[in-house]
Design a protein around this motif. Sequence first.
Motif, PDB file in Angstrom:
ATOM      1  N   THR A 157      -4.090  -4.041  -0.821  1.00  0.00           N
ATOM      2  CA  THR A 157      -2.869  -4.020   0.142  1.00  0.00           C
ATOM      3  C   THR A 157      -1.916  -5.187   0.155  1.00  0.00           C
ATOM      4  O   THR A 157      -0.773  -5.089   0.362  1.00  0.00           O
ATOM      5  CB  THR A 157      -3.029  -3.535   1.436  1.00  0.00           C
TER       6      THR A 157
ATOM      7  N   TYR B 292      -0.075  -5.661  -2.927  1.00  0.00           N
ATOM      8  CA  TYR B 292       1.173  -4.758  -2.654  1.00  0.00           C
ATOM      9  C   TYR B 292       2.258  -5.382  -2.026  1.00  0.00           C
ATOM     10  O   TYR B 292       3.473  -5.625  -2.330  1.00  0.00           O
ATOM     11  CB  TYR B 292       0.676  -3.477  -2.291  1.00  0.00           C
TER      12      TYR B 292
ATOM     13  N   LEU C 176       7.649  -0.671   7.135  1.00  0.00           N
ATOM     14  CA  LEU C 176       6.285  -0.805   7.467  1.00  0.00           C
ATOM     15  C   LEU C 176       5.675  -0.013   8.438  1.00  0.00           C
ATOM     16  O   LEU C 176       5.993  -0.433   9.684  1.00  0.00           O
ATOM     17  CB  LEU C 176       5.846  -2.282   7.224  1.00  0.00           C
TER      18      LEU C 176
ATOM     19  N   THR D 205       5.555   3.171   4.049  1.00  0.00           N
ATOM     20  CA  THR D 205       4.203   2.660   3.794  1.00  0.00           C
ATOM     21  C   THR D 205       3.308   3.771   4.254  1.00  0.00           C
ATOM     22  O   THR D 205       2.030   3.497   4.104  1.00  0.00           O
ATOM     23  CB  THR D 205       3.987   1.403   3.785  1.00  0.00           C
TER      24      THR D 205
END
Length: 605
Positions: free
Chosen positions: A170, A173, A200, A323
């Motif tokens: 993550t 990413y 996010l 996300t």
Amino acid sequence: MLNPNYVTKKMDYIDKEGYITPNVCNLIYVKSIIKMIDAADVDMQVILETVSNGQTIEMQMDYSTLIQSQESLLKELSRLGYLMNFKFANPMREYLYFSAQSAQNNNNYTQYHSTLGFLDCSPNPPAFLLGNTVFNGISSTYLDAKMKFTTGQSTDYQKFLDDYILPYDTMRYALILGLSSVAASYLKDYADVGTVLLNLSGPSSTGKTTTAQFIASLWGQPQISNLGLVRTFNATQNALIHSLRGISGVPVCLDDATTGGFKNRTELIYSLAQSEPKLRLTSKIQFRDSGKTWSGMIIITSEQPIVDDAENRPGILARVLDTNGLVFTQSAEHAEAIKRFISSNYGHIGRKYARKLLTKTEDEIKSMFDECKVEVLEKLITRDGLSSRIANKIAIIRMTAKLVKEFWDYSSIDVDEITEFMVKVDQDNVEERHVGEKALEVIKNYIQMYHSHYKKLDMYFNELIPEKGALYGYIRYFKTKDEDNDKGKKKKSEKPKEHFKVDIVMPIEIVDKVLRAHRIYDKNVVLKYWGDAGLIHQQSGRNTIKDSKFKTRVVKFEFEKDKETMIPWYASRDIPLNVRNEPSYSESAEYDDLDNIEEIFKDLD
């Protein structure tokens, strides 16, 4: 006239007869002229240098203030802490004029820029500006001295990446997202991405703010402030938009959308994504200069997806990547370690990445994007009308992952793994993201909530249960057989399967009103979607039909009971629903579509 005395560090006054009055004020002169390398039409400013109590002090002043009048000069100098007698004001204006002219003749310029990211230098390749940047062989400084771009050691930051970022999928990413702003800005027109909005979203303690600050630390100081790289929503919408001008390729993070005072985020989303301020007119009906544009990536953190508080329009969904509740940091300790390190070490990776990207030709960059888009589309198994636009944004992120792997040879960067984060979110949402699907759920919920206002009919349109209060429509259950649909597919010994179906008829005005109450305004788009999906009856190419029970056009839904959970309170009633060849009900009665129905629905409000 005034004359500088470099021995005494004072200014001497010389009158017409040549008599000298020494030390009338502190030494002062124009050290340099400020030159904005990215704005040719700004007011000229000068940097003054003075000496006070043995200390050298720099002051910045508009040149127009310097020469405008005695009063303006004295007022500005006193504001800057420089004192002098009023009778020397005119000689000082004349002296500073010649001092500025001397600085200009000697090419004493101090270069500044207000752009963060790409600066168009056509016909030459673009330049990428951050803090102190060498431009055309001369150092240029970012205009806002409060914003800091680099501190700490690059080797220490690399070790931080090795220990706290690269081991976790993550956070890898997040690293790629933080660098994707460069390609998004470079290809904004070619890839038609404008400004990519990345949301996010997720509950508290999922590492949203920490991730936003880490992304900012790739480029500069990650401290949260109103004009830093990590900002809050503590601003009006106009001020927020204004503060983004000139940022092209450097990501800006807007933290905690829930604290913003924007009740309807539709306009905010469109304004951020369109990459330029609104066009305005002057009082003389002429276009006002809107200022610089912006592009790249804007990252918004929020507990709920920001599209949930926006109008249900397809364009909104195409502009925002979410996300979808992804947890970035591994633990509270992991988040704390990241915050502690980046508070004193930042600004090393972003500038290197941009510099490396610009070693490639424009054709190479475009070709790489085209290749990535083809690869992304192959992964988007289920598509809709928004898929191509969303694929452009995912391709930018995939392309960035490839470039990062190429530039630094990070073995832990898996391009397909990075791409899958975005693809999975898209594929999870593609079936439901059309406004028609959302609108259908709104209508279902409305019917279930207000079912008592609907007349209940049997399959022959005989009234079984009357409506209570205002009539919102009618509901009719009936049986049907699959003889026609399954002809040739069943054995002769098999009986045709019976299906329970339900018709729900609502006047178009009520449907429109319900949708608008949920910020769904594209009624025609919704109706077309329902019609194409076979959810409503069509008549003469239209998605509404005539019904003699109402003096207006209606929307007629048809659902299968075994596929839908519509109105279970009615489906459970023991009502005979025999299938017989009875005269069918006609829905083509003629009447005036424009008849007023306000009286029928007067208590709907």
